[in-house]
Every structure is written in C-alpha cells, then in structure tokens.
Write an enzyme that holds these catalytic residues in place. Structure first.
Site, PDB file in Angstrom:
ATOM      1  N   ASN A  59     116.507  86.536   6.488  1.00 35.36           N
ATOM      2  CA  ASN A  59     116.067  87.209   7.700  1.00 35.36           C
ATOM      3  C   ASN A  59     117.031  86.851   8.819  1.00 35.36           C
ATOM      4  O   ASN A  59     117.378  85.676   8.979  1.00 35.36           O
ATOM      5  CB  ASN A  59     114.647  86.765   8.082  1.00 35.36           C
ATOM      6  CG  ASN A  59     113.620  87.183   7.054  1.00 35.36           C
ATOM      7  OD1 ASN A  59     113.639  88.307   6.575  1.00 35.36           O
ATOM      8  ND2 ASN A  59     112.728  86.269   6.692  1.00 35.36           N
TER       9      ASN A  59
ATOM     10  N   HIS B 147     119.594  80.654   6.385  1.00 31.65           N
ATOM     11  CA  HIS B 147     118.976  80.224   5.133  1.00 31.65           C
ATOM     12  C   HIS B 147     118.687  81.410   4.242  1.00 31.65           C
ATOM     13  O   HIS B 147     118.489  82.536   4.711  1.00 31.65           O
ATOM     14  CB  HIS B 147     117.678  79.454   5.396  1.00 31.65           C
ATOM     15  CG  HIS B 147     116.700  80.172   6.281  1.00 31.65           C
ATOM     16  ND1 HIS B 147     116.834  80.213   7.651  1.00 31.65           N
ATOM     17  CD2 HIS B 147     115.569  80.869   6.002  1.00 31.65           C
ATOM     18  CE1 HIS B 147     115.826  80.901   8.167  1.00 31.65           C
ATOM     19  NE2 HIS B 147     115.053  81.327   7.185  1.00 31.65           N
TER      20      HIS B 147
ATOM     21  N   HIS C 141     115.981  82.703   1.231  1.00 27.54           N
ATOM     22  CA  HIS C 141     114.694  82.481   0.576  1.00 27.54           C
ATOM     23  C   HIS C 141     114.855  82.894  -0.885  1.00 27.54           C
ATOM     24  O   HIS C 141     115.288  84.019  -1.169  1.00 27.54           O
ATOM     25  CB  HIS C 141     113.608  83.383   1.168  1.00 27.54           C
ATOM     26  CG  HIS C 141     113.287  83.144   2.612  1.00 27.54           C
ATOM     27  ND1 HIS C 141     112.146  82.489   3.013  1.00 27.54           N
ATOM     28  CD2 HIS C 141     113.931  83.486   3.756  1.00 27.54           C
ATOM     29  CE1 HIS C 141     112.102  82.447   4.339  1.00 27.54           C
ATOM     30  NE2 HIS C 141     113.172  83.051   4.812  1.00 27.54           N
TER      31      HIS C 141
HETATM   32  P1  AMP Z   1     112.530  82.808   8.457  1.00 26.71           P
HETATM   33  O1  AMP Z   1     111.395  83.608   9.013  1.00 26.71           O
HETATM   34  O2  AMP Z   1     113.398  83.594   7.528  1.00 26.71           O
HETATM   35  O3  AMP Z   1     113.308  82.120   9.554  1.00 26.71           O
HETATM   36  O4  AMP Z   1     111.878  81.713   7.530  1.00 26.71           O
HETATM   37  C1  AMP Z   1     111.599  80.418   7.940  1.00 26.71           C
HETATM   38  C2  AMP Z   1     110.837  79.757   6.826  1.00 26.71           C
HETATM   39  O5  AMP Z   1     110.862  78.373   7.030  1.00 26.71           O
HETATM   40  C3  AMP Z   1     109.360  80.181   6.721  1.00 26.71           C
HETATM   41  O6  AMP Z   1     109.113  80.718   5.427  1.00 26.71           O
HETATM   42  C4  AMP Z   1     108.613  78.869   6.956  1.00 26.71           C
HETATM   43  O7  AMP Z   1     107.440  78.760   6.172  1.00 26.71           O
HETATM   44  C5  AMP Z   1     109.659  77.836   6.557  1.00 26.71           C
HETATM   45  N1  AMP Z   1     109.492  76.525   7.164  1.00 26.71           N
HETATM   46  C6  AMP Z   1     109.221  76.239   8.462  1.00 26.71           C
HETATM   47  N2  AMP Z   1     109.163  74.919   8.639  1.00 26.71           N
HETATM   48  C7  AMP Z   1     109.403  74.349   7.445  1.00 26.71           C
HETATM   49  C8  AMP Z   1     109.464  72.995   6.963  1.00 26.71           C
HETATM   50  N3  AMP Z   1     109.281  71.944   7.780  1.00 26.71           N
HETATM   51  N4  AMP Z   1     109.741  72.785   5.666  1.00 26.71           N
HETATM   52  C9  AMP Z   1     109.926  73.832   4.819  1.00 26.71           C
HETATM   53  N5  AMP Z   1     109.887  75.114   5.209  1.00 26.71           N
HETATM   54  C10 AMP Z   1     109.613  75.376   6.492  1.00 26.71           C
END
Ligand code: AMP
Length: 124
Positions: A97, A110, A112
């Site tokens: 994203n 990142h 997913h």
């Molecule tokens: P995005 O919306 O693509 O920026 O995705 C961010 C992702 O990071 C989401 O799926 C969250 O659930 C995940 N996330 C947020 N904080 C953490 C954390 N401390 N450890 C692992 N994943 C996280």
C-alpha cells in the site's frame, strides 16, 4: 490513519521502532537487508510484513533509491518466506500500500504476504 506516502522519512514510525528493537515483533526471517515479521492484526491465517532495513517511505521511494542488491534482496526474501511457509502450492498474495488512496498506515515501505486460505477477490 493513512499517510500521504511521500517523504521525508519519519524515524518514529512503528516499523523503525521494530528495526531498532524498541518494540518487539514476531520475527519470521532476517538477513542483512531485510526483516520480516507477523502482522499484529492479521487479515489471513498467514500475514507477514516484509521490510527493507534501510529507511524508505513507499514503493516509489524504494524503487528509486534502493540499490539493485537491496531490491533483489527484498524480492528474493519474500519468495523464500512464501516457500518456507509452504504457500507455493495453495497460493498467496503479495501487495504493498502506498499513500492515502491505498490506505498506507505505516510510512516505512513494506510488502504484505498473505495466504493460508482462499483470499477474497482482488483487491483485498
Ligand atoms: P499498511 O496499511 O500497508 O501501512 O499496513 C500496515 C500494517 O502494519 C497493518 O496490517 C498493521 O496491522 C501492521 N502493524 C502495525 N503495527 C504493527 C506491529 N507493531 N507489529 C506488526 N504489524 C503491525
């Protein structure tokens, strides 16, 4: 809340804190370039976040500014993780994203990796 997906890089973002060891993660994979860990709010039985260790805000930032070795490392690591987690036969999805329209929440580039069930029709 979605971020705008452009710089400058904010070193206070949650993935930067994970990289520094300030907060824990459930690590799946690590090498010199890459860290991967389980998403804290998984959207599928397998939901792994793959990040470069260097600071990039978004896909465009990463694709413009990372070295060829680093880009290769992120791609190869992601493939290795998918294979190690036995997702090859059943199938999986890799997405990123970027910015507000995509709902990017963490301003550290990142990927997913999602799998472990039949995923909803794209986009998920
Ligand atoms: P995005 O919306 O693509 O920026 O995705 C961010 C992702 O990071 C989401 O799926 C969250 O659930 C995940 N996330 C947020 N904080 C953490 C954390 N401390 N450890 C692992 N994943 C996280």
């Amino acid at each position: 809340m979605a971020v705008n997906g452009t710089g400058p890089y904010n070193p206070d973002n949650i993935f930067a804190k994970i990289l520094r060891g300030d907060i824990p993660c459930k690590k799946v994979f690590e090498n010199g370039w890459v860290l991967a860990f389980h998403d804290i709010a998984p959207k599928a039985p397998v939901h792994v976040i793959i990040i470069p260790k260097k600071p990039y805000v978004s896909f465009i930032d990463f694709s413009k500014n990372a070295s060829a070795d680093e880009i290769a490392a992120v791609m190869q690591s992601t493939g290795q993780i998918a294979a190690d987690l036995k997702l090859e036969e059943s199938g999986y999805r890799v997405i990123t994203n970027a910015g507000q329209n995509a709902g990017q929440e963490v301003p550290h580039f990142h990927l997913h990796l999602l799998g472990g069930k039949a995923l909803p029709p794209f986009p998920v």
